[in-house]
Write a protein that holds these residues in place. Structure first.
Motif, short mmCIF file in Angstrom:
data_model
loop_
_atom_site.label_atom_id
_atom_site.label_comp_id
_atom_site.label_asym_id
_atom_site.label_seq_id
_atom_site.Cartn_x
_atom_site.Cartn_y
_atom_site.Cartn_z
N UNK A 43 29.92 5.47 -36.09
CA UNK A 43 28.03 6.24 -36.02
C UNK A 43 28.09 4.61 -36.89
N UNK A 44 28.94 3.81 -37.91
CA UNK A 44 28.35 2.89 -38.48
C UNK A 44 28.56 1.54 -37.92
N UNK A 45 29.24 1.28 -36.94
CA UNK A 45 29.16 1.11 -35.79
C UNK A 45 28.30 0.59 -35.38
N UNK A 46 27.62 1.54 -34.37
CA UNK A 46 26.87 1.99 -33.39
C UNK A 46 24.80 0.95 -34.71
N UNK A 47 25.52 1.96 -35.74
CA UNK A 47 24.23 1.98 -36.53
C UNK A 47 23.72 -0.08 -37.15
N UNK A 48 24.69 -0.54 -36.41
CA UNK A 48 24.88 -2.02 -37.20
C UNK A 48 24.19 -3.02 -35.87
N UNK A 49 24.35 -1.90 -34.71
CA UNK A 49 22.95 -3.22 -33.54
C UNK A 49 21.86 -3.12 -33.69
N UNK A 50 21.81 -4.25 -33.30
CA UNK A 50 20.81 -5.44 -33.60
C UNK A 50 19.42 -5.13 -33.24
N UNK A 51 20.19 -4.47 -31.34
CA UNK A 51 19.59 -4.29 -30.61
C UNK A 51 18.73 -2.39 -29.70
N UNK A 52 17.63 -2.78 -30.50
CA UNK A 52 17.31 -1.30 -30.55
C UNK A 52 17.36 -0.44 -29.38
N UNK A 53 17.03 -0.84 -28.98
CA UNK A 53 17.29 0.41 -27.67
C UNK A 53 18.56 0.81 -27.20
#
Length: 500
Positions: free
Chosen positions: A40-50
């Motif tokens: 989840x930490x990895x996903x939340x760092x994604x800069x592509x909000x969509x």
């Protein structure tokens, strides 16, 4: 479960049918599915909000692994897998560490790097591609549950195949593939292949016999060899790559060839190299005139001096299907019931007491039965088995004969915990969770490599008349070297592939 299995092309709004199928199976088998907090930490760092919102919407239904193991930097785990180069590598290591420390039973991931690391720390049997997870967990499905079966390996001609199949796309980038494909199709070149449920190719092996030298650095002189011209697998999980290699080894052995080779443009994270390295292929040089294409050679039996420096297990691993059968190893006869024999040795054909050809095998495609690496469970109390020992499988019931020969990779004695048993046998298992839980304990686990089916299965009457056995074996029995030599003659084992 690694969240990477939910990540597809950015315009993909739905989970793929394979993943949906996997989720249904996990639900039907009451398997707890967890996510590691690092995911989840990895996903939340994604800069592509969509994209981030889309992925989070797919994974939010799954609980988080509570009390995930805290890394101990002194643990051998970290020495073996190396320092992480990026934050993503660090998270991958944490996820894999949870498997290593037995916080979870299995990890499902599409990430090749994680699979490669799992092999380094000897837990690859518990790290599954989604298709492998489908094959593993479907054994415990209710009998009414419908699931599509993989298509068996087929033998055919290159001309049977569609040159525009997506499987060939990456090959077209490296050389004049279309010209070469047309040429060998017109020559009537044979191949083995399998197809996915959508009709597209899932795997392909194109091969030929050669006698000319290999124009590499260093060069290799003229010799009869089997060349694997193309080996490509797009459908992980069914162990088809291993099955294709097993088929190549069988072709070479039947033609008394001592070498197999292939050339390959090696990538940084190369699945093919990871696969072939498990079965004795060694990097042997480069072909400079072809953009430094790598050459990998597998020898099918060692030189006399070389064999003296190797352990029996190393001979089995590096020179499969050859094996050591001298006085350094024990020889054991293992009785096995027909229903388990059918699942472990799907390439053995009982009618007429001869082996099946690939195209003759009908019915369900039992993945574990077609592979080289297998697992066998027994209630026998014998504790004399060692790595590198020879095991001879005696099919009781209908045939009453020794049919197959394997070499022990590892053995675990007196196990009663069903979860522990499942973890050890992992992807090698032909046994369902219910079968393991309901079996009489304690159990001994034998992990082995299936080297060959006996050309002339030795019947019980012959075994008794030759004084190899006194009667029908009801448990594992050891036989001495003299009896094993008698057995080899009766079974017509090719001595070209034995090392003394």
């Amino acid at each position: 479960m690694d969240t990477n299995i939910f990540i597809y092309r950015e315009d993909d709004t739905n989970v793929s049918p394979d993943i949906s199928n996997l989720m249904k199976i996990l639900s039907q088998t009451h398997t707890d599915v967890l996510l590691h907090p690092g995911s989840l930490d990895d996903i939340n760092r994604d800069k592509d909000q969509k994209r981030k919102e889309k992925i989070l919407s797919k994974v939010k239904a799954y609980p988080i692994l509570q009390n995930a193991p805290i890394p101990n930097e002194k643990d051998d785990f970290f020495q073996k897998i190396g320092e992480p180069k990026r934050i993503n590598d660090k998270i991958d290591n944490l996820i894999l560490y949870s498997v290593y420390k037995n916080a979870v039973g299995f990890l499902i991931t599409n990430d090749f790097k994680i699979h490669s690391k799992a092999q380094k720390i000897d837990i690859s049997e518990r790290v599954l591609y989604p298709d492998e997870a489908i094959e593993y967990f479907k054994k415990d499905l209710p009998s009414t549950f419908e699931i599509s079966k993989p298509i068996p390996l087929l033998k055919g001609y290159v001309s049977d195949l569609d040159i525009n199949d997506p499987l060939f796309d990456s090959l077209k980038k490296d050389y004049e593939f279309n010209k070469w494909f047309t040429k060998i199709a017109q020559q009537g070149r044979e191949c083995f292949y399998s197809k996915k449920s959508d009709g597209k190719l899932g795997a392909i092996m194109i091969y030929k016999f050669e006698e000319e030298p290999i124009a590499s650095i260093p060069p290799y002189p003229s010799q009869k060899r089997l060349k694997i011209a193309t080996l490509k697998v797009s459908h992980e999980g069914h162990k088809i790559g291993e099955l294709l290699l097993k088929t190549a080894f069988k072709i070479a052995a039947e033609n008394n060839l001592s070498e197999i080779y292939l050339t390959h443009f090696t990538e940084a994270e190369d699945k093919l190299v990871l696969l072939i390295s498990q079965f004795g292929f060694k990097h042997a040089g480069i072909i400079p005139q072809n953009k430094n294409e790598d050459v990998f050679i597998k020898k099918l039996h060692p030189a006399a001096e070389e064999s003296k420096k190797l352990t029996p297990l190393e001979i089995s691993e590096d020179f499969y299907p050859s094996f050591y059968d001298g006085d350094k190893v024990g020889k054991f006869v293992i009785p096995i019931r027909p229903e388990y024999h059918n699942r472990l040795f799907t390439d053995f054909y009982i009618a007429g007491n001869r082996q099946a050809t690939i195209t003759e095998i009908e019915g369900e495609f039992i993945v574990e039965g077609n592979t080289i690496k297998k697992a066998y469970l027994t209630n026998s109390g014998i504790q004399k088995l060692n790595l590198g020992d020879i095991i001879l499988f005696y099919r009781s019931g209908d045939l009453k004969a020794i049919t197959s020969l394997g070499i022990i990779d590892d053995v675990f004695y007196s196990l009663s915990d069903s979860e522990e048993i499942q973890k050890i046998i992992g992807k090698r298992s032909v046994y369902s969770k219910n079968e393991i839980e309901s079996s009489q304990k304690p159990l001994t686990i034998i992990l082995f490599r299936h080297h060959l089916n006996i050309k002339n299965p030795v019947k019980l009457s012959e075994l008794i008349n030759s004084e190899i056995l006194k009667s029908h074996p009801q448990s594992i029995q050891q036989i001495d070297d003299k009896k094993f030599i008698k057995f080899k003659k009766l079974g017509e084992i090719n001595e070209c592939f034995t090392v003394h």
